[in-house]
Design a protein around this motif. Structure first.
Motif, short mmCIF file in Angstrom:
data_model
loop_
_atom_site.label_atom_id
_atom_site.label_comp_id
_atom_site.label_asym_id
_atom_site.label_seq_id
_atom_site.Cartn_x
_atom_site.Cartn_y
_atom_site.Cartn_z
N HIS A 16 48.04 -11.92 -14.55
CA HIS A 16 48.34 -11.09 -15.72
C HIS A 16 47.20 -11.13 -16.75
CE1 HIS A 16 50.77 -8.98 -18.62
NE2 HIS A 16 50.52 -9.92 -19.51
N GLU A 17 46.52 -12.25 -16.83
CA GLU A 17 45.45 -12.44 -17.82
C GLU A 17 44.07 -12.00 -17.33
OE1 GLU A 17 45.98 -13.45 -20.97
OE2 GLU A 17 48.11 -13.45 -20.48
N LEU A 18 43.90 -11.83 -16.03
CA LEU A 18 42.58 -11.49 -15.50
C LEU A 18 42.17 -10.07 -15.88
CD1 LEU A 18 42.73 -12.96 -11.89
CD2 LEU A 18 41.34 -13.77 -13.79
N PRO A 19 40.86 -9.86 -16.09
CA PRO A 19 40.37 -8.52 -16.44
C PRO A 19 40.16 -7.64 -15.20
CG PRO A 19 38.56 -10.06 -16.47
CD PRO A 19 39.80 -10.86 -16.16
N ILE A 20 41.18 -7.58 -14.33
CA ILE A 20 41.05 -6.86 -13.07
C ILE A 20 41.33 -5.37 -13.23
CG2 ILE A 20 42.12 -6.57 -10.79
CD1 ILE A 20 42.30 -9.57 -10.60
N LYS B 280 32.32 -10.26 -14.13
CA LYS B 280 32.37 -10.18 -12.67
C LYS B 280 33.51 -11.08 -12.23
CE LYS B 280 29.55 -11.82 -8.88
NZ LYS B 280 28.25 -12.35 -8.49
N ILE B 281 34.31 -10.61 -11.28
CA ILE B 281 35.44 -11.38 -10.78
C ILE B 281 35.27 -11.56 -9.28
CG2 ILE B 281 37.96 -11.48 -10.54
CD1 ILE B 281 36.97 -9.00 -12.93
N GLU B 282 35.45 -12.79 -8.82
CA GLU B 282 35.40 -13.09 -7.39
C GLU B 282 36.77 -13.59 -6.96
OE1 GLU B 282 32.24 -15.87 -6.73
OE2 GLU B 282 30.70 -14.35 -7.09
N THR C 261 44.20 -2.61 -9.43
CA THR C 261 45.34 -3.42 -9.86
C THR C 261 45.63 -4.39 -8.73
OG1 THR C 261 46.27 -1.59 -11.12
CG2 THR C 261 47.76 -3.38 -10.56
N LEU C 262 45.83 -5.66 -9.08
CA LEU C 262 46.16 -6.68 -8.08
C LEU C 262 47.51 -7.25 -8.43
CD1 LEU C 262 45.29 -8.55 -5.68
CD2 LEU C 262 44.44 -10.12 -7.42
N TYR C 263 48.41 -7.24 -7.46
CA TYR C 263 49.68 -7.92 -7.71
C TYR C 263 50.07 -8.76 -6.52
CZ TYR C 263 52.04 -3.99 -5.30
OH TYR C 263 52.44 -3.05 -4.40
N HIS C 264 50.93 -9.70 -6.82
CA HIS C 264 51.36 -10.71 -5.86
C HIS C 264 52.87 -10.59 -5.71
CE1 HIS C 264 53.26 -14.78 -5.77
NE2 HIS C 264 52.64 -14.76 -4.62
#
Length: 127
Positions: free
Chosen positions: A16-20, A49-51, A75-78
């Protein structure tokens, strides 16, 4: 940050906090022999940059869910409780108790579905 099923609540908070959301995919490296998947993202708005390093990957597949032809916004969700995830692990004889299920959606309509045992997340501030 390292996440697996043992710290899944922290994973959901971190995602939720990541700048993705306003990021674009810059590269995908699939190390099939090592069962690793590395996705590089770039967020030009926040200059980061996100890895995302997915470990012990059992499933990595691409799906097209739309006909949009613009943008790269991600958007990334789990998911843990979604019936589709339960069906995937059952149909592929994968341990539900050890697995995480991610969907990486692009504004273009493309989706990447990933079933793995862990994810390592690194956010790098660019100059």
């Amino acid at each position: 940050m390292h996440f697996n099923v043992k710290n899944v609540l922290q994973l959901d908070e971190a995602l939720h906090e990541l700048p993705i959301h306003d990021s674009g995919i810059t590269s995908i490296e699939n190390e099939v022999g090592n069962k690793e998947l590395l996705i590089h993202l770039s967020n030009l708005y926040e200059n980061k940059k996100i890895e995302l390093l997915f470990g012990c990957v059992d499933i990595f597949k691409t799906a097209i869910s739309g006909d949009y032809d613009q943008g790269d916004d991600v958007t990334l969700y789990h998911e843990r409780s979604k019936e589709a995830f339960k069906k995937i692990v059952k149909d592929n004889n994968i341990s539900y108790d050890k697995s995480l299920y991610f969907v990486l959606q692009l504004f273009s309509g493309k989706e990447y579905h990933i079933v793995c045992e862990s994810i390592d997340v690194q956010v790098i501030q660019l100059n």
